[in-house]
Design an enzyme around this catalytic site. Sequence first.
Site, PDB file in Angstrom:
ATOM      1  N   HIS A 181       0.862  -1.181   0.000  1.00  0.00           N
ATOM      2  CA  HIS A 181       0.000   0.000   0.000  1.00  0.00           C
ATOM      3  C   HIS A 181       0.894   1.225   0.000  1.00  0.00           C
ATOM      4  CE1 HIS A 181      -2.880   3.057   1.229  1.00  0.00           C
ATOM      5  NE2 HIS A 181      -1.928   3.472   2.046  1.00  0.00           N
TER       6      HIS A 181
ATOM      7  N   GLU B  14      -2.623   8.449   7.701  1.00  0.00           N
ATOM      8  CA  GLU B  14      -2.200   7.044   7.775  1.00  0.00           C
ATOM      9  C   GLU B  14      -0.973   6.870   8.695  1.00  0.00           C
ATOM     10  OE1 GLU B  14      -1.837   5.894   3.643  1.00  0.00           O
ATOM     11  OE2 GLU B  14      -3.982   6.186   3.301  1.00  0.00           O
TER      12      GLU B  14
HETATM   13  O1  CDP Z   1      -4.034   0.056  -3.175  1.00  0.00           O
HETATM   14  P1  CDP Z   1      -4.493   1.071  -4.188  1.00  0.00           P
HETATM   15  O2  CDP Z   1      -4.502   2.500  -3.672  1.00  0.00           O
HETATM   16  O3  CDP Z   1      -3.722   0.926  -5.469  1.00  0.00           O
HETATM   17  O4  CDP Z   1      -5.986   0.675  -4.591  1.00  0.00           O
HETATM   18  P2  CDP Z   1      -7.402   1.130  -3.987  1.00  0.00           P
HETATM   19  O5  CDP Z   1      -8.333   1.295  -5.143  1.00  0.00           O
HETATM   20  O6  CDP Z   1      -7.264   2.288  -3.054  1.00  0.00           O
HETATM   21  O7  CDP Z   1      -7.881  -0.164  -3.205  1.00  0.00           O
HETATM   22  C1  CDP Z   1      -7.344  -0.468  -1.944  1.00  0.00           C
HETATM   23  C2  CDP Z   1      -7.131  -1.959  -1.831  1.00  0.00           C
HETATM   24  O8  CDP Z   1      -8.393  -2.624  -1.874  1.00  0.00           O
HETATM   25  C3  CDP Z   1      -6.349  -2.590  -2.996  1.00  0.00           C
HETATM   26  O9  CDP Z   1      -4.954  -2.425  -2.883  1.00  0.00           O
HETATM   27  C4  CDP Z   1      -6.786  -4.033  -2.891  1.00  0.00           C
HETATM   28  O10 CDP Z   1      -6.084  -4.700  -1.843  1.00  0.00           O
HETATM   29  C5  CDP Z   1      -8.253  -3.896  -2.473  1.00  0.00           C
HETATM   30  N1  CDP Z   1      -9.191  -3.975  -3.627  1.00  0.00           N
HETATM   31  C6  CDP Z   1      -9.862  -5.166  -3.862  1.00  0.00           C
HETATM   32  O11 CDP Z   1      -9.682  -6.118  -3.117  1.00  0.00           O
HETATM   33  N2  CDP Z   1     -10.734  -5.265  -4.911  1.00  0.00           N
HETATM   34  C7  CDP Z   1     -10.948  -4.235  -5.731  1.00  0.00           C
HETATM   35  N3  CDP Z   1     -11.808  -4.360  -6.760  1.00  0.00           N
HETATM   36  C8  CDP Z   1     -10.285  -3.017  -5.508  1.00  0.00           C
HETATM   37  C9  CDP Z   1      -9.399  -2.915  -4.437  1.00  0.00           C
HETATM   38 MG    MG Z   2      -5.772   3.457  -2.385  1.00  0.00          MG
END
Ligand code: CDP
Ligand code: MG
Length: 134
Positions: A115, A126
């Site tokens: 993350h 955070e």
């Molecule tokens: O981590 P990042 O900021 O790239 O993505 P986010 O859109 O903020 O989503 C946070 C976290 O949620 C992701 O890193 C995934 O672990 C999870 N996620 C998921 O399980 N299924 C999705 N369709 C989108 C996100």
């Molecule tokens: Mg995110």
Amino acid sequence: MERTLVLIKPDGVERGLIGRIITVFENKGLRIADMKMCKPSKAEAEEHYKEHKGKFFFQELIDYLTEDRIVAMILEGENAIELIRKVNGDKDPLKAEGASIRGKYAIDRTRNLVHASENTENVEREISIWFDCK
Ligand code: CDP
Ligand code: MG
């Protein structure tokens, strides 16, 4: 100099990828300003991912983040926020660049190892969660 918050999520710890992930950040020239391990509580995980509350994947995401210890890091460098999100790669394994951490090591959209904060407001919010956690 900009700072940001990075987590190595439970799958990164369980799979023995901590060293390889940290090496990517160090090789890139980022400075580790602080680092710790802790096991997220449900409340900490829900606060961290509060922007996703109500989405179809929220419960799975909270179960995942709370299943084991994580590594929390404060990383510093020029344009660190944007840079590290690039180094981490897209959350969709089909979109993540091959050289990114997710591109190299992840095939699952939820269990995607890392993350990184998305903006300066989230960095401070955070950091206050993870540098108070046990
Ligand atoms: O981590 P990042 O900021 O790239 O993505 P986010 O859109 O903020 O989503 C946070 C976290 O949620 C992701 O890193 C995934 O672990 C999870 N996620 C998921 O399980 N299924 C999705 N369709 C989108 C996100
Ligand atoms: Mg995110």
